[in-house]
Design an enzyme around this catalytic site. Structure first.
Site, PDB file in Angstrom:
ATOM      1  N   CYS A 165     -10.752  -3.270  -3.858  1.00 37.41           N
ATOM      2  CA  CYS A 165      -9.797  -4.312  -4.267  1.00 37.41           C
ATOM      3  C   CYS A 165     -10.517  -5.586  -4.683  1.00 37.41           C
ATOM      4  O   CYS A 165     -10.091  -6.265  -5.619  1.00 37.41           O
ATOM      5  CB  CYS A 165      -8.791  -4.587  -3.159  1.00 37.41           C
ATOM      6  SG  CYS A 165      -7.589  -3.252  -2.997  1.00 37.41           S
ATOM      7  N   GLU A 215      -3.094  -4.798  -2.721  1.00 37.33           N
ATOM      8  CA  GLU A 215      -3.642  -5.728  -3.729  1.00 37.33           C
ATOM      9  C   GLU A 215      -3.691  -5.057  -5.103  1.00 37.33           C
ATOM     10  O   GLU A 215      -3.317  -5.656  -6.115  1.00 37.33           O
ATOM     11  CB  GLU A 215      -5.057  -6.165  -3.331  1.00 37.33           C
ATOM     12  CG  GLU A 215      -5.135  -6.936  -2.031  1.00 37.33           C
ATOM     13  CD  GLU A 215      -5.412  -6.035  -0.839  1.00 37.33           C
ATOM     14  OE1 GLU A 215      -4.842  -4.938  -0.753  1.00 37.33           O
ATOM     15  OE2 GLU A 215      -6.206  -6.454   0.022  1.00 37.33           O
ATOM     16  N   CYS A 235      -4.200   0.509  -2.284  1.00 34.88           N
ATOM     17  CA  CYS A 235      -3.977  -0.690  -1.465  1.00 34.88           C
ATOM     18  C   CYS A 235      -2.925  -1.612  -2.091  1.00 34.88           C
ATOM     19  O   CYS A 235      -2.676  -1.569  -3.304  1.00 34.88           O
ATOM     20  CB  CYS A 235      -5.263  -1.478  -1.318  1.00 34.88           C
ATOM     21  SG  CYS A 235      -6.577  -0.637  -0.429  1.00 34.88           S
ATOM     22  N   CYS A 250     -10.281  -4.897   0.729  1.00 32.16           N
ATOM     23  CA  CYS A 250     -11.376  -3.922   0.792  1.00 32.16           C
ATOM     24  C   CYS A 250     -12.293  -4.097  -0.422  1.00 32.16           C
ATOM     25  O   CYS A 250     -11.987  -4.844  -1.364  1.00 32.16           O
ATOM     26  CB  CYS A 250     -10.817  -2.499   0.848  1.00 32.16           C
ATOM     27  SG  CYS A 250     -10.290  -1.847  -0.768  1.00 32.16           S
ATOM     28  N   ASN A 305       0.842  -1.200   0.000  1.00 29.37           N
ATOM     29  CA  ASN A 305       0.000   0.000   0.000  1.00 29.37           C
ATOM     30  C   ASN A 305       0.872   1.244   0.000  1.00 29.37           C
ATOM     31  O   ASN A 305       1.994   1.244   0.533  1.00 29.37           O
ATOM     32  CB  ASN A 305      -0.983  -0.002   1.179  1.00 29.37           C
ATOM     33  CG  ASN A 305      -0.349  -0.158   2.544  1.00 29.37           C
ATOM     34  OD1 ASN A 305       0.673  -0.821   2.699  1.00 29.37           O
ATOM     35  ND2 ASN A 305      -0.947   0.449   3.541  1.00 29.37           N
ATOM     36  N   GLU A 360       0.191   5.370   0.751  1.00 29.24           N
ATOM     37  CA  GLU A 360      -0.785   6.382   1.172  1.00 29.24           C
ATOM     38  C   GLU A 360      -0.396   7.759   0.661  1.00 29.24           C
ATOM     39  O   GLU A 360       0.690   7.947   0.097  1.00 29.24           O
ATOM     40  CB  GLU A 360      -0.898   6.361   2.704  1.00 29.24           C
ATOM     41  CG  GLU A 360      -1.368   4.999   3.208  1.00 29.24           C
ATOM     42  CD  GLU A 360      -1.522   4.903   4.710  1.00 29.24           C
ATOM     43  OE1 GLU A 360      -1.027   5.791   5.446  1.00 29.24           O
ATOM     44  OE2 GLU A 360      -2.152   3.911   5.148  1.00 29.24           O
TER      45      GLU A 360
HETATM   46  N1  THU Z   1      -5.200  -1.433   2.809  1.00 30.02           N
HETATM   47  C1  THU Z   1      -4.661  -2.311   1.915  1.00 30.02           C
HETATM   48  O1  THU Z   1      -3.516  -2.128   1.463  1.00 30.02           O
HETATM   49  N2  THU Z   1      -5.417  -3.358   1.526  1.00 30.02           N
HETATM   50  C2  THU Z   1      -6.701  -3.591   1.942  1.00 30.02           C
HETATM   51  O2  THU Z   1      -7.354  -4.492   1.457  1.00 30.02           O
HETATM   52  C3  THU Z   1      -7.291  -2.761   2.981  1.00 30.02           C
HETATM   53  C4  THU Z   1      -6.514  -1.569   3.383  1.00 30.02           C
HETATM   54  C5  THU Z   1      -4.409  -0.270   3.230  1.00 30.02           C
HETATM   55  C6  THU Z   1      -4.930   1.031   2.734  1.00 30.02           C
HETATM   56  C7  THU Z   1      -4.395   1.983   3.788  1.00 30.02           C
HETATM   57  O3  THU Z   1      -3.084   2.390   3.411  1.00 30.02           O
HETATM   58  C8  THU Z   1      -4.290   1.154   5.046  1.00 30.02           C
HETATM   59  O4  THU Z   1      -4.377  -0.193   4.625  1.00 30.02           O
HETATM   60  C9  THU Z   1      -5.381   1.425   6.065  1.00 30.02           C
HETATM   61  O5  THU Z   1      -6.621   1.356   5.492  1.00 30.02           O
END
Ligand code: THU
Length: 132
Positions: free
Chosen positions: A87, A53, A51, A84, A40, A42
């Site tokens: 994804c 995935e 994310c 999520c 991920n 941000e």
């Molecule tokens: N996140 C992912 O990388 N994958 C997911 O399926 C859920 C959330 C990340 C996004 C964000 O940077 C952090 O987790 C908190 O939501």
């Protein structure tokens, strides 16, 4: 099932997650057996976050592949990180077979739970619903 956890943990370490502090790594296997990784990343404009995935899917697409057979998603929490909603939709588009393609949710000790794409996104919207 391939052991993708060591690679997933490696890429997790590269996550850019200064806001949530929640680092996620993902490694998938494409239809040719090649692995692609993502973490991920941000943004100060939080909604621009990508994310792990979707980053792994992007790496696969950029490498020229279009289908994956399994993915491991790892984070350092007891219950791991199920994909999520966004994804799930993106993973469904590139799954080789929604009823067979597996999503393994892992923590640093091992796989916590495994699902098929069809289990994670039943009644999925796909290209068959687009106007001809
Ligand atoms: N996140 C992912 O990388 N994958 C997911 O399926 C859920 C959330 C990340 C996004 C964000 O940077 C952090 O987790 C908190 O939501």
């Amino acid at each position: 099932m391939m052991n993708l956890l060591p690679q997933a943990m490696q890429v997790m370490a590269n996550a850019h997650a200064p806001y949530s502090k929640f680092k996620v790594g993902a490694v998938l296997v494409d239809e040719n057996g090649k692995q692609h990784a993502g973490c991920n990343f941000e943004n100060s404009s939080y909604g621009a976050t990508i994310c792990a995935e979707r980053n792994a899917i992007g790496a696969m697409v950029a490498a020229g592949a279009r289908k994956f057979t399994e993915i491991v998603v790892v984070t350092d929490t007891p219950n791991g990180c199920p994909p999520c909603g966004i994804c799930r939709q993106v993973l469904a588009e590139f799954a080789q077979d929604p009823n067979k393609t597996k999503v393994h949710v892992a923590n640093t000790k091992g796989i916590v739970k495994s699902f098929t794409i069809a289990q994670l996104l039943p009644e999925a919207f796909d290209s068959s619903f687009l106007k001809p």
